[in-house]
Design an enzyme around this catalytic site. Structure first.
Site, PDB file in Angstrom:
ATOM      1  N   LYS A  71     -15.323  -5.990  -1.355  1.00  0.00           N
ATOM      2  CA  LYS A  71     -14.474  -4.816  -1.108  1.00  0.00           C
ATOM      3  C   LYS A  71     -14.931  -4.092   0.154  1.00  0.00           C
ATOM      4  O   LYS A  71     -16.131  -4.012   0.433  1.00  0.00           O
ATOM      5  CB  LYS A  71     -14.549  -3.880  -2.321  1.00  0.00           C
ATOM      6  CG  LYS A  71     -13.577  -2.701  -2.290  1.00  0.00           C
ATOM      7  CD  LYS A  71     -13.649  -1.894  -3.594  1.00  0.00           C
ATOM      8  CE  LYS A  71     -12.656  -0.743  -3.637  1.00  0.00           C
ATOM      9  NZ  LYS A  71     -12.704  -0.006  -4.933  1.00  0.00           N
ATOM     10  N   SER A 146      -8.319   0.764  -7.329  1.00  0.00           N
ATOM     11  CA  SER A 146      -8.315   0.658  -5.885  1.00  0.00           C
ATOM     12  C   SER A 146      -8.816  -0.677  -5.337  1.00  0.00           C
ATOM     13  O   SER A 146      -8.570  -0.983  -4.170  1.00  0.00           O
ATOM     14  CB  SER A 146      -9.160   1.788  -5.282  1.00  0.00           C
ATOM     15  OG  SER A 146     -10.522   1.630  -5.647  1.00  0.00           O
ATOM     16  N   SER A 170     -11.282   1.292 -11.147  1.00  0.00           N
ATOM     17  CA  SER A 170     -10.854   0.498  -9.992  1.00  0.00           C
ATOM     18  C   SER A 170     -11.235  -0.972  -9.992  1.00  0.00           C
ATOM     19  O   SER A 170     -10.770  -1.716  -9.128  1.00  0.00           O
ATOM     20  CB  SER A 170     -11.358   1.129  -8.696  1.00  0.00           C
ATOM     21  OG  SER A 170     -10.488   2.163  -8.334  1.00  0.00           O
TER      22      SER A 170
HETATM   23  N1  GLN Z   1      -7.526   5.459  -9.741  1.00  0.00           N
HETATM   24  C1  GLN Z   1      -8.677   6.325  -9.827  1.00  0.00           C
HETATM   25  C2  GLN Z   1      -8.690   7.297  -8.682  1.00  0.00           C
HETATM   26  O1  GLN Z   1      -7.781   7.248  -7.907  1.00  0.00           O
HETATM   27  C3  GLN Z   1      -9.930   5.522  -9.878  1.00  0.00           C
HETATM   28  C4  GLN Z   1     -10.293   4.968  -8.570  1.00  0.00           C
HETATM   29  C5  GLN Z   1     -11.580   4.226  -8.599  1.00  0.00           C
HETATM   30  O2  GLN Z   1     -12.066   3.803  -9.652  1.00  0.00           O
HETATM   31  N2  GLN Z   1     -12.161   4.087  -7.438  1.00  0.00           N
HETATM   32  O3  GLN Z   1      -9.568   8.123  -8.540  1.00  0.00           O
END
Ligand code: GLN
Length: 481
Positions: A71, A146, A170
């Site tokens: 990532k 994400s 995410s």
């Molecule tokens: N969807 C969640 C957010 O937008 C979690 C994102 C993540 O785990 N990085 O904060």
């Protein structure tokens, strides 16, 4: 793959080269996946600092010659690290994340850096400043987020496993939406050194795999204490792969009723109930349980995560590194212009929410109360473990992958894709998402769903055994790489 490289039946870079070729094929064209933000060039050696490490682990490491996608919020020496943000476009880290160093030491080959929501803020990978990733199962749908690029790269067969990060879901949510396995370890199990900070008390590096075995192998390679991350815990990493087939006979599996609201789509409930029957058939003892503070989790998360983000992102000021507005004539103008230009709308929203929740006069009412809710959520989990529950089983998400654009104008609808995953981050416990069947959806083919196992801190081995048991009963392990 590693076995073939170790015994010399294929050259060390064979799988790297096929992965690169496949990555270009799937990412190409108008409806290309766009899973990668940067690809390593064929046969390229990694940058000087990392080359020695990679070469030393080549022939006998556990991941010898295995191509892995990383990532783009994990620092690498050989490729840029942008967090899919304009403010870090082209940024080159002067050091490597501990997890990347460990990958290389185990003989793995970093194929490229994967697309993501900007600074990991989002649930669909549509918040990438460089364009969204598409879901390999249906290219008109999101891969989740994400870590959508990593999930898509694994689901499309580019790599057998990949690294992501999980602050509120995410890794688990995109794994569910793409039909692969995603693991979020216990907070402190894996080093965050070199993981660009979003919400430091919630962030944890996680692994994706096409099978539970592949995700577990990758976790074994990157886990363990790191003196460079004061929140990483000095505790031995257990054997996560050796006992993977021990199954779940005799385990008490709790089904938390708060994760099965009446509003849950009937087809999600149906797949979930079938999975529960499979667990029962595999010898698990099923019990209904309650985690009463679950309903406050999303609200608490969306106060705490932005609060920490607003503090962490203060470092992008146009001065030290990252994008700078060259025409600015005063320091304040430099900050303002660099940040305005560099951050996308969701990142701006989070910084404003976080700053508000921490501001004088509101601090106790928002941040303070959210911290208390966080403690209550952690206590809910401690209570069920103390009552003899070994694992919890829930759906990973309320539904399958949604269409590109469907939720981009409704932040709250987007935030609600995380209802079942944020609790593990708030409590610091491990979670895994494993494929749990499919649902038919009108136009495209069937779409995958994920089931989630949660366990007490440090019990990743037990969690992965359960995930493996479900995977085998569904015949979805697709052959370990
Ligand atoms: N969807 C969640 C957010 O937008 C979690 C994102 C993540 O785990 N990085 O904060």
């Amino acid at each position: 793959m590693a076995a073939a490289v170790r015994d010399g039946s294929v050259p060390a870079d064979h799988f790297l080269n096929t992965a690169l070729q496949r990555a270009r094929e799937v990412d190409e064209g108008e409806k290309g996946l766009h899973a990668f933000l940067a690809l390593r060039m064929d046969g390229d050696a990694p940058a000087p600092g990392s080359a020695a490490v990679e070469a030393s682990g080549t022939l006998d490491g556990g991941l010898a010659g295995v191509p892995v996608a990383v990532k783009d919020n994990l620092c690498t020496l050989d490729l840029p690290t942008t967090c899919a943000s304009r403010i870090l476009q082209g940024y080159r880290s002067p050091y490597e994340a501990t997890v990347v160093r460990r990958l290389r030491a185990a003989g793995a080959r970093v194929v490229g850096k994967t697309n993501m929501d900007e600074f990991a803020m989002g649930s669909s990978t549509e918040n990438s400043a460089f364009g969204p990733t598409r879901n390999p199962r249906d290219r008109d749908r999101v891969p989740g987020g994400s870590s959508g690029g990593s999930a898509a790269a694994v689901a499309a067969g580019v790599v057998p496993c990949a690294l992501g990060s999980d602050t509120g879901g995410s890794v688990r949510q995109p794994a569910a939406l793409c039909g692969v396995v995603g693991v979020k370890p216990t907070y402190g199990r894996v080093s965050r050194y070199g993981l660009v900070a979003f919400a430091s008390s919630l962030d944890q590096v996680g692994t994706f795999g096409r099978s539970v075995m592949d995700a577990a192998l990758l976790l074994e390679a990157v886990a363990g204490h790191d003196p460079r991350d004061p929140t990483s815990v000095d505790r031995p990493v257990p054997d996560l792969t050796g006992g993977l087939d021990e199954g779940i006979r005799g385990r008490v599996v709790g089904l938390p009723r708060e994760y099965l609201p009446n509003t849950l789509a009937p087809e999600v409930r149906a797949r979930y109930e079938e999975a529960v029957e499979r667990l029962r058939a595999a010898g698990a003892r099923i019990r209904e349980v309650s985690l009463p503070h679950t309903r406050f989790a999303v609200s608490a998360y969306y106060i705490l995560a932005p609060a920490e983000a607003s503090s962490n992102l203060a470092r992008y000021d146009g001065v030290r590194y990252g994008g700078r507005a060259p025409e600015a004539r005063s320091t304040l103008e430099l900050y303002r212009a660099s940040r305005t230009r560099g951050f996308g709308p969701e990142v701006v929203r989070r910084i404003m929410l976080g700053t508000f929740g921490l501001s004088a006069g509101y601090h106790e009412q928002y941040y303070g109360r959210a911290q208390k809710v966080r403690a209550l959520i952690a206590r809910d989990f401690e209570r069920v473990w103390a009552d003899g529950v070994d694992l919890l089983f829930t759906p990973t998400t309320p539904g399958p992958a949604f269409r590109l654009g469907e939720r981009t104008t409704d932040p709250v609808a987007m935030y609600l894709s995380d209802v079942f995953t944020v609790t593990a981050n708030l409590a610091g416990i491990p979670g895994v998402s494993v494929p749990m069947g499919e649902v038919a959806d009108g136009s495209g083919g069937p779409l995958p769903l994920g089931g989630q196992f949660l366990v007490p801190p440090w019990h990743e081995a037990r969690m992965l055994q359960a995930a493996r048991a479900l995977e085998r009963s569904l015949g979805s392990d697709g052959g370990d790489a």
